[in-house]
Design an enzyme around this catalytic site. Structure first.
Site, mmCIF file in Angstrom:
data_model
loop_
_atom_site.group_PDB
_atom_site.id
_atom_site.type_symbol
_atom_site.label_atom_id
_atom_site.label_comp_id
_atom_site.label_asym_id
_atom_site.label_seq_id
_atom_site.Cartn_x
_atom_site.Cartn_y
_atom_site.Cartn_z
ATOM 1 N N ASN A 88 6.795 -0.376 -6.848
ATOM 2 C CA ASN A 88 5.657 -0.470 -7.768
ATOM 3 C C ASN A 88 4.459 -1.123 -7.083
ATOM 4 O OD1 ASN A 88 7.212 -2.951 -7.856
ATOM 5 N ND2 ASN A 88 6.013 -3.580 -9.650
ATOM 6 N N MET A 89 3.270 -0.760 -7.562
ATOM 7 C CA MET A 89 2.038 -1.279 -6.983
ATOM 8 C C MET A 89 1.020 -1.536 -8.085
ATOM 9 S SD MET A 89 -0.330 0.297 -3.942
ATOM 10 C CE MET A 89 -0.818 1.696 -4.938
ATOM 11 N N GLU A 90 0.392 -2.703 -8.025
ATOM 12 C CA GLU A 90 -0.649 -3.087 -8.980
ATOM 13 C C GLU A 90 -1.919 -3.433 -8.207
ATOM 14 O OE1 GLU A 90 2.910 -5.234 -11.555
ATOM 15 O OE2 GLU A 90 1.303 -6.446 -10.671
ATOM 16 N N HIS A 101 4.192 3.090 -10.686
ATOM 17 C CA HIS A 101 5.553 2.635 -10.925
ATOM 18 C C HIS A 101 6.438 3.020 -9.737
ATOM 19 C CE1 HIS A 101 4.994 2.114 -15.490
ATOM 20 N NE2 HIS A 101 3.809 2.406 -14.973
ATOM 21 N N GLU A 103 9.316 4.462 -9.512
ATOM 22 C CA GLU A 103 9.832 5.830 -9.557
ATOM 23 C C GLU A 103 8.748 6.828 -9.146
ATOM 24 O OE1 GLU A 103 11.982 3.572 -12.919
ATOM 25 O OE2 GLU A 103 10.062 3.486 -11.851
ATOM 26 N N CYS A 128 11.134 2.740 -17.377
ATOM 27 C CA CYS A 128 10.363 2.610 -18.613
ATOM 28 C C CYS A 128 10.065 3.999 -19.177
ATOM 29 C CB CYS A 128 9.065 1.847 -18.348
ATOM 30 S SG CYS A 128 7.881 2.763 -17.340
ATOM 31 N N CYS A 131 7.862 6.254 -16.982
ATOM 32 C CA CYS A 131 8.535 6.893 -15.854
ATOM 33 C C CYS A 131 9.482 8.004 -16.303
ATOM 34 C CB CYS A 131 9.297 5.856 -15.036
ATOM 35 S SG CYS A 131 8.214 4.773 -14.103
#
Length: 293
Positions: A88-90, A101, A103, A128, A131
């Protein structure tokens, strides 16, 4: 080896660590070939599923989560037999809708690696709803398995009464071969050529907004992202986010982006330009170069 792998490596069994070390050099692209998988299995005695679960800490080490501090790793099994990391990356200071996300990251890594489908995805936390919907767009959605530390189930068991492309009369699917050769560009710039090639393989059956981003880093390497549309619209993955996620998996620091280009269809119903500029602005002072063709 990228330093992010040092700590999770120390948590692995000695045989797995020893077998992995030669594979995790500076040229590691967050994927394993069937031969590498066979080597790891022979060294550890683990079966496929157990090995992927053991490797999840390495995938999660690729996570960039400055907001949630929630580090998720995923491993997608391509139909070719290759395994692909995702994390995941924000984007610090930006809306959460910019997030990628784990996935999505793993599936994008597989798609950009030439896969036309995935058979199984392993993740360290239950997917989630976002995804689940994203994966329901895949060419292999009906047969896809989701592997968790304590469960192995079909994707469809996570999505009773699911909504997908067929509900909008679309027979195409994400990761199915795309060839939008109507997109043309006269340029000998390698970055624009990379963006054009990626845009021709993007997936946008609902808006026809075929698009791709190409990023060039200080070391000269180029990473691309294609637009990946979704029947539910909101889970669609923009090309800038995919390009950033792919670059991070490849070991790049997003602060070292030197050029960023966006190429998209002039005939699409939507544009990625504003979204891409906003994401890029969060990463530094590089200006987005743009062409609609």
């Amino acid at each position: 080896m990228h330093p992010r792998f040092a700590k999770p490596l120390d948590t692995l069994s000695a045989p797995l660590k020893a077998a992995l070390l030669p594979m995790l050099g500076d040229d590691f692209q967050a994927r394993f070939t069937p031969d590498q998988v066979a080597t790891l299995k022979a060294a550890t005695g683990l079966d496929d599923r157990a090995l992927r679960l053991a490797l999840l800490p390495l995938a999660a080490a690729c996570s960039v989560a400055p907001i949630s501090k929630f580090f998720v790793g995923a491993i997608a099994c391509g139909l070719s037999g290759n395994w692909y990391f995702g994390a995941n990356m924000e984007f610090a200071g930006q809306g959460l809708f910019h997030s990628v996300h784990a996935e999505q990251s793993a599936i994008s890594n597989a798609w950009l690696g030439g896969e036309t489908g995935i058979s199984e995805i392993t993740v360290n936390y239950t997917p989630c709803g976002h995804c689940r919907q994203f994966m329901n767009e895949l060419s292999t959605a009906k047969i896809l398995k989701v592997s968790l530390p304590d469960d192995l189930s079909a994707l469809q068991s996570f999505l009773p009464h699911s909504f997908g492309p067929a509900d909008l009369d679309i027979t195409d699917a994400l990761m199915s071969p795309q060839a939008h050769d109507e997109l043309t560009l006269v340029s000998d710039d390698p970055l624009w050529q990379a963006a054009l090639a990626a845009a021709r393989q993007s997936y946008a059956p609902y808006s026809q907004g075929y698009a791709a981003v190409a990023l060039q880093f200080a070391d000269g390497r180029i990473f691309c992202g294609r637009y990946a549309e979704n029947a539910a619209f909101n889970p669609s993955l923009p090309p800038m986010q995919m390009a950033c996620a792919h670059a991070v998996l490849g070991g790049e620091d997003l602060a070292t982006i030197r050029r960023a280009v966006l190429l998209e269809s002039k005939d699409g119903q939507i544009s990625q330009q504003d979204s891409a500029r906003a994401t890029l602005k969060a990463l530094g002072s590089v200006e987005l170069e743009y062409q609609a063709v």
